[in-house]
Design a protein around this motif. Structure first.
Motif, mmCIF file in Angstrom:
data_model
loop_
_atom_site.group_PDB
_atom_site.id
_atom_site.type_symbol
_atom_site.label_atom_id
_atom_site.label_comp_id
_atom_site.label_asym_id
_atom_site.label_seq_id
_atom_site.Cartn_x
_atom_site.Cartn_y
_atom_site.Cartn_z
ATOM 1 N N PRO A 653 0.834 -1.205 0.000
ATOM 2 C CA PRO A 653 0.000 0.000 0.000
ATOM 3 C C PRO A 653 0.867 1.253 0.000
ATOM 4 O O PRO A 653 1.958 1.273 0.578
ATOM 5 C CB PRO A 653 -0.805 -0.125 1.298
ATOM 6 N N VAL A 654 0.379 2.294 -0.663
ATOM 7 C CA VAL A 654 1.196 3.491 -0.846
ATOM 8 C C VAL A 654 1.619 4.100 0.479
ATOM 9 O O VAL A 654 2.747 4.605 0.612
ATOM 10 C CB VAL A 654 0.440 4.524 -1.718
ATOM 11 N N GLN A 655 0.756 4.035 1.494
ATOM 12 C CA GLN A 655 1.134 4.601 2.797
ATOM 13 C C GLN A 655 2.325 3.854 3.389
ATOM 14 O O GLN A 655 3.214 4.460 3.983
ATOM 15 C CB GLN A 655 -0.054 4.547 3.782
ATOM 16 N N HIS A 656 2.336 2.545 3.215
ATOM 17 C CA HIS A 656 3.456 1.754 3.722
ATOM 18 C C HIS A 656 4.729 2.044 2.931
ATOM 19 O O HIS A 656 5.822 2.174 3.517
ATOM 20 C CB HIS A 656 3.128 0.260 3.651
ATOM 21 N N ALA A 661 10.013 4.245 2.719
ATOM 22 C CA ALA A 661 10.959 5.014 1.904
ATOM 23 C C ALA A 661 11.669 6.093 2.709
ATOM 24 O O ALA A 661 12.738 6.563 2.299
ATOM 25 C CB ALA A 661 10.233 5.652 0.720
ATOM 26 N N LEU A 662 11.096 6.493 3.845
ATOM 27 C CA LEU A 662 11.696 7.544 4.672
ATOM 28 C C LEU A 662 12.727 7.002 5.660
ATOM 29 O O LEU A 662 13.248 7.751 6.488
ATOM 30 C CB LEU A 662 10.606 8.320 5.419
ATOM 31 N N ARG A 663 13.008 5.702 5.611
ATOM 32 C CA ARG A 663 14.076 5.192 6.469
ATOM 33 C C ARG A 663 15.387 5.921 6.175
ATOM 34 O O ARG A 663 15.614 6.325 5.027
ATOM 35 C CB ARG A 663 14.244 3.673 6.255
ATOM 36 N N PRO A 664 16.217 6.153 7.169
ATOM 37 C CA PRO A 664 16.299 5.478 8.463
ATOM 38 C C PRO A 664 15.342 6.001 9.528
ATOM 39 O O PRO A 664 15.394 5.546 10.677
ATOM 40 C CB PRO A 664 17.747 5.740 8.896
ATOM 41 N N ALA A 665 14.484 6.972 9.213
ATOM 42 C CA ALA A 665 13.526 7.451 10.193
ATOM 43 C C ALA A 665 12.476 6.378 10.454
ATOM 44 O O ALA A 665 12.091 5.627 9.553
ATOM 45 C CB ALA A 665 12.857 8.733 9.701
ATOM 46 N N SER A 666 12.016 6.304 11.683
ATOM 47 C CA SER A 666 10.942 5.392 12.041
ATOM 48 C C SER A 666 9.618 6.127 11.868
ATOM 49 O O SER A 666 9.310 7.053 12.607
ATOM 50 C CB SER A 666 11.113 4.927 13.500
ATOM 51 N N PRO A 669 2.956 4.075 9.057
ATOM 52 C CA PRO A 669 2.093 4.255 7.882
ATOM 53 C C PRO A 669 0.785 4.960 8.226
ATOM 54 O O PRO A 669 0.196 5.623 7.366
ATOM 55 C CB PRO A 669 1.850 2.816 7.408
ATOM 56 N N ALA A 670 0.337 4.820 9.471
ATOM 57 C CA ALA A 670 -0.908 5.465 9.880
ATOM 58 C C ALA A 670 -0.789 6.985 9.873
ATOM 59 O O ALA A 670 -1.804 7.693 9.860
ATOM 60 C CB ALA A 670 -1.308 4.981 11.279
ATOM 61 N N LYS A 671 0.442 7.488 9.889
ATOM 62 C CA LYS A 671 0.671 8.937 9.898
ATOM 63 C C LYS A 671 0.833 9.504 8.485
ATOM 64 O O LYS A 671 1.152 10.677 8.328
ATOM 65 C CB LYS A 671 1.933 9.258 10.711
ATOM 66 N N VAL A 672 0.625 8.653 7.472
ATOM 67 C CA VAL A 672 0.792 9.082 6.083
ATOM 68 C C VAL A 672 -0.573 9.375 5.475
ATOM 69 O O VAL A 672 -1.462 8.513 5.484
ATOM 70 C CB VAL A 672 1.519 8.014 5.248
#
Length: 721
Positions: A653-656, A661-666, A669-672
Motif C-alpha cells: 500500500p502506498v502509505q506503507h 521510503a523515509l528510512r532510516p527514520a521510524s 504508515p498510519a501517519k501518512v
C-alpha cells in the motif's frame, strides 16, 4: 614482521589468487565499458532528438513581424545554449570514458595528498629512483600527473592538494580521479591539514573508496634517529606516538567527508626510500621491513581480492553514471528556468492584454463622446443659422464655412495622435516595469547558478525586444495615418445645404407661414445631417482604430508575445522530456550497479525484482522491490561494498511504501496521508532530522522513489507514544 625477501616475493611474484583476481577485474572492466558506452550512445541519441525538438519549436514562428523575428531570435538563443551545454557535457563524458578504455586491463590506484606529504618519496622508493623529485621545502615537487606500476597495479601520482598557488595542480589531480578504482589519501604526521580534507570532498561526491595512509615523519638521515629506529622501529609507530594523528584523521574524515568507519595505515615513506639507496645497503632489509610499506601493499591486495570487481564496476559504470546524473539535473533545472520565464511572460503579457481590452473599449467610447462634443456647437446654432441665412443665395457656402470652422480634419489627427500616444506611453511604461523585474529576476537566479554553464535568465526574459518591435509598429502607424487625408466630410454636408437653398425659390405666396414651415424643415434636415456627420466622424475614426490599431497593432503584440512564451513552454517541455529520458538511462545503470555488486559479494538478486532505483551517489540509495519482501541481506552487503546506505522498500500500500521510503527514520504508515501526487507525513520530532536528511536529501530520494511529493509534518512526542 616481514623480511625483505618476503616483500620481494609479494611485490614481484604475486600469488595466483591475486593474479586471478586482477584478470577477473580486467574482464569485468571490459564488460562494463561496453555497457557504459552503450548508455552514453543512448544519451547522445536522446540529445540529438532533444536538440531537434527545441530547434523545431524555435523555428515554428511566422515569417513576418519585427517582434516575431525577435521572439524567434530569443528561442534560437536558447537552442544555441542547449546545443553548447549538451555538446560540452557529452564530449567531456565521452573523453573520460575513452581514457578509461586505455586502462581497462589495469587496476588503478591514485595517490592524493598535500604537498610535502611524502607522495614523491613513496614513488622514489617503489621505482628505485635517485630521489631528485623528493621535495626539500614548501615547493610543489609533483606538478604533473605521473604513472608507475607497483605489484601489477597502475599507480597515479597527483599534484598536491592545497599547495601554495596550487589551484591548477588540484584541477589536474581531480581530472584523473574518475578513472581510479581506489584512492590512497596520504597525510603526514607533521601537519594533518583541514584544507587537504576539504580538497577531497569532490572525490567523495564521486563515490571513490578511500584508504588513509599516515606517513609518520622522523628524519632518518640524522644518525641518532636512524640508530633509534633500527633498534626499536615500534617506537615510531607506538600508540602514544600516532594516536593523536589517527584520531584527527577520523575526526576530519567524518567532518568533511562524511566517513565514520575508515582504515588508517601508518608507514614510514623515508625508510622505504632509504632502503633502496646504496649508502644504506647494510640496513636495507630492515628499513624496507620497518617502513611498513608492505602493510599498504597488503591492504591493496585485500581490496583487489575482496572488492576488486565491485571497484571496477564503480569506476566504469558509476563514473559514467555520475556525469549523466549531472546532465539530467542540468536539463531539469533549465526546464524549470525556461518554464518559469515563460510563465512570467504569460502572466505579464496577460496583464497587458487586460489593459489593451480596456483601452479598446475606452477609446471607442471616448471617440463617440468627443465627436458629439465637437459638433455640439454646430447643433445648438442651427436655429439661428437658419433664421439668418434661409433666404440667402450663399447659404451653402456659409454653412460650409461654419462646418469647416469646427476643424474636423485637425480633430481627427489629434484623436489619432492621442490614441497612439496613449498606447505608446503604456507600452513604454510596461517596458520599464518589465525591465526592472527582469533585472531583479536575473540577479536572483545568479545566486544559485546551475552546475554546468548557467543559462542567463535575463536573456530568456528578453521580452523588451518584442515590445520594442511593437513600439516600432506604433511609430510607423502614427507617421502614416497622422498625415493621411482619408476622409473629408465638409464637401458632403455643403452639397446637402446647397440643394436645400436652391429649393427655396418657389416661396412667393403666403410667405410668412410657409417660411416658418420651411425653416423648421431645413433646421430638422440640418440637425439630421449633423447627426450623420457625428456618426460618420466617430465611425470613420473607430474604423481606422480597428483596422490600424486593434486589428493590426494590438493583435500583432498579442500574437508576437504569445509566440515567445508558448515557444518557451515548448522548449521547457522538450527539456523536461530529455531529462526524463536521460533519467531512464541513469536508472538502468544504477540497477546494473546494484545487481552486479550483489553478484560479486554473494548476494545475487534477479534484476526484475527491482522496480525502481534512486541514488545520491556516495551517500544513499533507495530501491523499490517488485514484491512485498525486503531483502535486507542484499541491501546490507551491497551497501557495504559500494560505500552507501542502501534502503530496500517492499511493494505494498502506498502509505506503507512512503513510510518505508523515509528510512532510516521510524515512520508509522498510519501517519501518512495521500492526496493525488502529494502526501503529508507526521513524524515525531526526534525522527524529523532522519526523515528529511542532510539538505533534504532523504525526503527528496523518498519522493522520487514513490513518485509522490512528500511533506514532513513534525509532531510532538507524547508520554504514551
Amino acid at each position: 614482521m616481514y623480511s625483505r625477501a618476503k616483500t620481494r616475493t609479494k611485490t614481484n611474484q604475486t600469488s595466483s589468487s591475486y593474479k586471478k583476481a586482477l584478470k577477473t577485474c580486467s574482464k569485468i572492466a571490459h564488460e562494463e565499458y561496453a555497457i557504459a558506452k552503450s548508455a552514453l550512445d543512448d544519451v547522445e541519441h536522446i540529445a540529438q532528438l532533444l536538440k531537434a525538438a527545441v530547434a523545431e519549436v524555435a523555428r515554428r514562428a511566422p515569417s513576418d513581424g519585427a517582434a516575431v523575428e525577435d521572439a524567434r531570435a530569443r528561442l534560437q538563443e536558447i537552442e544555441a545554449k542547449l546545443d553548447a551545454t549538451l555538446s560540452n557535457a557529452l564530449a567531456s563524458t565521452r573523453g573520460v570514458l575513452q581514457s578509461k578504455n586505455a586502462a581497462l586491463n589495469r587496476f588503478t590506484v591514485t595517490l592524493f595528498g598535500r604537498t610535502m606529504a611524502g607522495k614523491s618519496t613513496i614513488r622514489e622508493a617503489l621505482t628505485r629512483g635517485d630521489g631528485t623529485t623528493i621535495g626539500k621545502g614548501a615547493q610543489r615537487t609533483t606538478q604533473d600527473v605521473r604513472e608507475y606500476t607497483w605489484n601489477s597495479l597502475r599507480i597515479i601520482d597527483t599534484p598536491g592538494i592545497g599547495a601554495y598557488k596550487g589551484d591548477e595542480d588540484r584541477a589536474r589531480a581531480l581530472a584523473v580521479i574518475d578513472e581510479t578504482d581506489v584512492v590512497l589519501f596520504l597525510v603526514s604526521s607533521d601537519g594533518i591539514q583541514e584544507e587537504s580534507f576539504k580538497g577531497m570532498q569532490t572525490l567523495r561526491q564521486q563515490n571513490k573508496p578511500l584508504l588513509f595512509v599516515l606517513n609518520v615523519k622522523r628524519d632518518l638521515e640524522k644518525p641518532v634517529y636512524m640508530r633509534r629506529f633500527l633498534a626499536d622501529p615500534r617506537s615510531v609507530f607506538a600508540d602514544n606516538e600516532i594516536r593523536g594523528h589517527v584520531n584527527r584523521i577520523h575526526r576530519l574524515a567524518g567532518q568533511f567527508l562524511g566517513m565514520r568507519e575508515i582504515q588508517v595505515i601508518p608507514i614510514h615513506a623515508q625508510a622505504a626510500y632509504l632502503s633502496t639507496r646504496p649508502e644504506y645497503r647494510e640496513h636495507a632489509e630492515e628499513l624496507a621491513e620497518y617502513s611498513r610499506l608492505g602493510d599498504l601493499l597488503g591492504a591493496l591486495e585485500t581490496e583487489v581480492l575482496r572488492r576488486g570487481t565491485v571497484r571496477r564496476v564503480q569506476t566504469i559504470v558509476d563514473g559514467t553514471l555520475v556525469s549523466l546524473v549531472d546532465l539530467q539535473e542540468e536539463l531539469a533545472e533549465q526546464a524549470k528556468i525556461v518554464k518559469r520565464a515563460a510563465t512570467y511572460l504569460k502572466d505579464k503579457f496577460g496583464e497587458l492584454d487586460i489593459w489593451l481590452d480596456g483601452f479598446v473599449r475606452a477609446t471607442n467610447s471616448r471617440v463617440e463622446t468627443e465627436a458629439s462634443q465637437l459638433v455640439q456647437p454646430l447643433r445648438t446654432s442651427v436655429s439661428s443659422f437658419v433664421d439668418e441665412n434661409i433666404e440667402r443665395e450663399d447659404v451653402a457656402r456659409r454653412w460650409k464655412s461654419k462646418v469647416h470652422a469646427l476643424g474636423i480634419n485637425a480633430w481627427l489627427e489629434r484623436q489619432q495622435s492621442t490614441i497612439l500616444d496613449e498606447l505608446r506611453g503604456r507600452l513604454l511604461e510596461f517596458s520599464r516595469e518589465m525591465a526592472v523585474e527582469t533585472r531583479l529576476a536575473g540577479e536572483f537566479d545568479v545566486v544559485n547558478p546551475s552546475q554546468f554553464d548557467p543559462w542567463d535568465v535575463k536573456r530568456s526574459l528578453r521580452w523588451v525586444s518584442a515590445a520594442g518591435g511593437a513600439l516600432a509598429g506604433v511609430a510607423a502607424i502614427a507617421g502614416f495615418f497622422g498625415a493621411a487625408n482619408f476622409w473629408n466630410p465638409v464637401g458632403w454636408i455643403a452639397g446637402g445645404v446647397s440643394v436645400i437653398a436652391l429649393g427655396l425659390s418657389w416661396l412667393f405666396s403666403d410667405r410668412e407661414k410657409k417660411l416658418q414651415r420651411q425653416k423648421a424643415k431645413v433646421a430638422e434636415q440640418l440637425r439630421d445631417s449633423i447627426d450623420d456627420l457625428e456618426h460618420e466622424m466617430a465611425g470613420s475614426l473607430k474604423k481606422w482604430f480597428y483596422k490600424s490599431v486593434t486589428s493590426r497593432l494590438v493583435r500583432a503584440i498579442r500574437s508576437d508575445t504569445r509566440q515567445l512564451y508558448t515557444g518557451m513552454f515548448g522548449v521547457a517541455r522538450a527539456l523536461d522530456d530529455g531529462s526524463r529520458q536521460v533519467g531512464m538511462v541513469v536508472e538502468v545503470l544504477n540497477k546494473r550497479l546494484l545487481v552486479r555488486t550483489g553478484q560479486f559479494v554473494g548476494a545475487p538478486v534477479d534484476a526484475d525484482r527491482i522496480v525502481r532505483v534512486v541514488r545520491d551517489p556516495g551517500v544513499r540509495t533507495k530501491l523499490l522491490w517488485r514484491d512485498d519482501d525486503d531483502d535486507n541481506c542484499f541491501c546490507k552487503q551491497v551497501g557495504t561494498a559500494i560505500g552507501e546506505w542502501v534502503d530496500g522498500v517492499p511493494n505494498g500500500p502506498v502509505q506503507h511504501k512512503i513510510a518505508w521510503a523515509l528510512r532510516p527514520a521510524s515512520v508509522s504508515p498510519a501517519k501518512v496521508s495521500v492526496s493525488g501526487q502529494s502526501a503529508t507525513v507526521g513524524v515525531s520530532r526526534k525522527e524529523v532530522g532522519k526523515a528529511i536528511g542532510p539538505r533534504g536529501a532523504n525526503v527528496s530520494l523518498a519522493s522520487r522513489l514513490v513518485d509522490i511529493r512528500i511533506q514532513i509534518i513534525p509532531e510532538e512526542i507524547h508520554a504514551n507514544d
